[in-house]
Design a protein around this motif. Structure first.
Motif, short mmCIF file in Angstrom:
data_model
loop_
_atom_site.label_atom_id
_atom_site.label_comp_id
_atom_site.label_asym_id
_atom_site.label_seq_id
_atom_site.Cartn_x
_atom_site.Cartn_y
_atom_site.Cartn_z
N SER A 78 -39.87 -44.40 67.31
CA SER A 78 -40.49 -45.14 66.22
C SER A 78 -40.97 -44.23 65.09
O SER A 78 -41.09 -44.65 63.94
CB SER A 78 -41.69 -45.95 66.74
N PRO A 81 -37.65 -41.82 62.51
CA PRO A 81 -37.04 -42.28 61.26
C PRO A 81 -37.92 -42.09 60.02
O PRO A 81 -37.40 -42.01 58.91
CB PRO A 81 -36.78 -43.78 61.53
N ILE A 82 -39.24 -42.05 60.19
CA ILE A 82 -40.14 -41.93 59.04
C ILE A 82 -40.84 -40.58 59.00
O ILE A 82 -41.86 -40.42 58.32
CB ILE A 82 -41.20 -43.05 59.05
N TYR A 186 -37.79 -44.66 52.33
CA TYR A 186 -38.81 -44.72 53.38
C TYR A 186 -38.89 -46.12 53.98
O TYR A 186 -38.92 -46.30 55.19
CB TYR A 186 -40.17 -44.32 52.80
N ARG A 189 -35.89 -46.78 56.15
CA ARG A 189 -36.00 -46.10 57.44
C ARG A 189 -36.99 -46.82 58.35
O ARG A 189 -36.75 -46.99 59.55
CB ARG A 189 -36.47 -44.66 57.22
N SER A 192 -35.75 -49.95 59.86
CA SER A 192 -34.70 -49.73 60.87
C SER A 192 -35.29 -49.43 62.25
O SER A 192 -34.54 -49.40 63.24
CB SER A 192 -33.78 -48.58 60.45
N VAL A 193 -36.59 -49.19 62.31
CA VAL A 193 -37.23 -48.88 63.59
C VAL A 193 -37.11 -50.08 64.53
O VAL A 193 -37.44 -51.21 64.16
CB VAL A 193 -38.72 -48.53 63.39
#
Length: 279
Positions: A78, A81-82, A186, A189, A192-193
């Motif tokens: 989680s 991606p960020i 951002y 991304r 997309s979690v």
């Protein structure tokens, strides 16, 4: 008919975007934070150097906790991606600003209210128990600083008469060439979690909590500020130097009215930092 179905599908996808859901559930809190009296004063360009220095002290503690937990959980599905340390990390910038204002021994001069410690404790807690909740805090803080922070930086520079970028490193993002494009990346991304419904609800609740933590700090210290407005003479005769790194809320009741007033002003700035942003 086909076009209508595509439009409806697109709207449904947007409604499921985590970024949009956070924006929706925190709307009321956002408005509350934006419309505080002292936050509006900041926007009018009435920030002072002592207030700004205290803001930096609190931001240092908050980002120390947030970024250490982000680093520790950088491989979490989680968080990964960020995770943009090169573009977004604020700790080094804040340390630079604190050294500019306080000197090389700035660490010994950092003073924060107990509410800041509570927020940091929450960040440490979820970093260990629910790393996916870091998504809510990272999104609120980083995109807030990247958006509203740019405006606040110009206000602070003008209000305090700072030359160039001295003492304003916190507001600079040299690793981000285009804030708008980066915010799009951002959000993409973050959306997309992959989260279970329970995890998603937890993240949304945590986003609300992030706002509430700051608003509660403001409200508590604002009450103290109101009390001290009637004791201005005592501020001059009873003030004592502060040496403790953390001022616990119960302890502040018996401390200098001047200190209580300054901390009240600090919280207004902390609220500004969270309240003005374009999610």
């Amino acid at each position: 008919m086909e076009t209508e179905r595509n439009t409806q599908a697109a709207e449904q996808m947007t409604e499921r975007d985590l970024s949009e859901q956070i924006k929706k559930v925190t709307k009321e809190n956002h408005v509350r934070a934006e419309n505080t009296e002292l936050m509006l004063s900041f926007q009018r360009g009435q920030v002072t150097l002592p207030q700004y220095k205290l803001l930096l002290c609190s931001l240092y503690e908050i980002y120390l906790a947030l970024e250490e937990e982000m680093d520790r959980n950088s491989d979490h599905p989680s968080v990964a991606p960020i995770y943009f340390p090169a573009e977004l990390a604020r700790l080094e910038s804040i340390e630079k600003d604190l050294e500019h204002f306080y000197g090389p021994d700035w660490r010994e001069k950092v003073v924060v209210p107990a509410a800041t410690k509570r927020y940091c404790h929450r960040l440490r807690q979820i970093g260990k128990e629910n790393p996916e909740f870091l998504v809510a805090h990272a999104y609120t803080r980083y995109l807030g600083d990247l958006s509203g922070g740019q405006v606040l930086g110009r206000i602070a520079q003008k209000s305090m008469g700072l030359k160039g970028g001295e003492g304003l490193s916190f507001f600079a993002f040299p690793g981000v060439s285009s804030p708008n494009l980066f915010k799009q990346l951002y959000r993409s991304r973050m959306n997309s979690v992959e989260l279970t419904e329970e995890e998603r609800n937890g993240v949304l609740e945590e986003a609300v909590r992030a706002f509430e933590l700051n608003i509660q700090v403001f409200e508590d210290l604002q009450k103290m500020l109101s009390v001290t407005e009637h004791k201005s003479e005592d501020c001059l005769t009873n003030s004592k130097p502060v040496t403790a790194k953390t001022l616990q809320i119960p302890g502040i009741i018996n401390s200098s009215p001047l200190i209580r007033m300054v901390l009240g002003l600090f919280v207004a700035l902390a609220t500004v930092s969270v309240g003005i942003y374009a999610l």
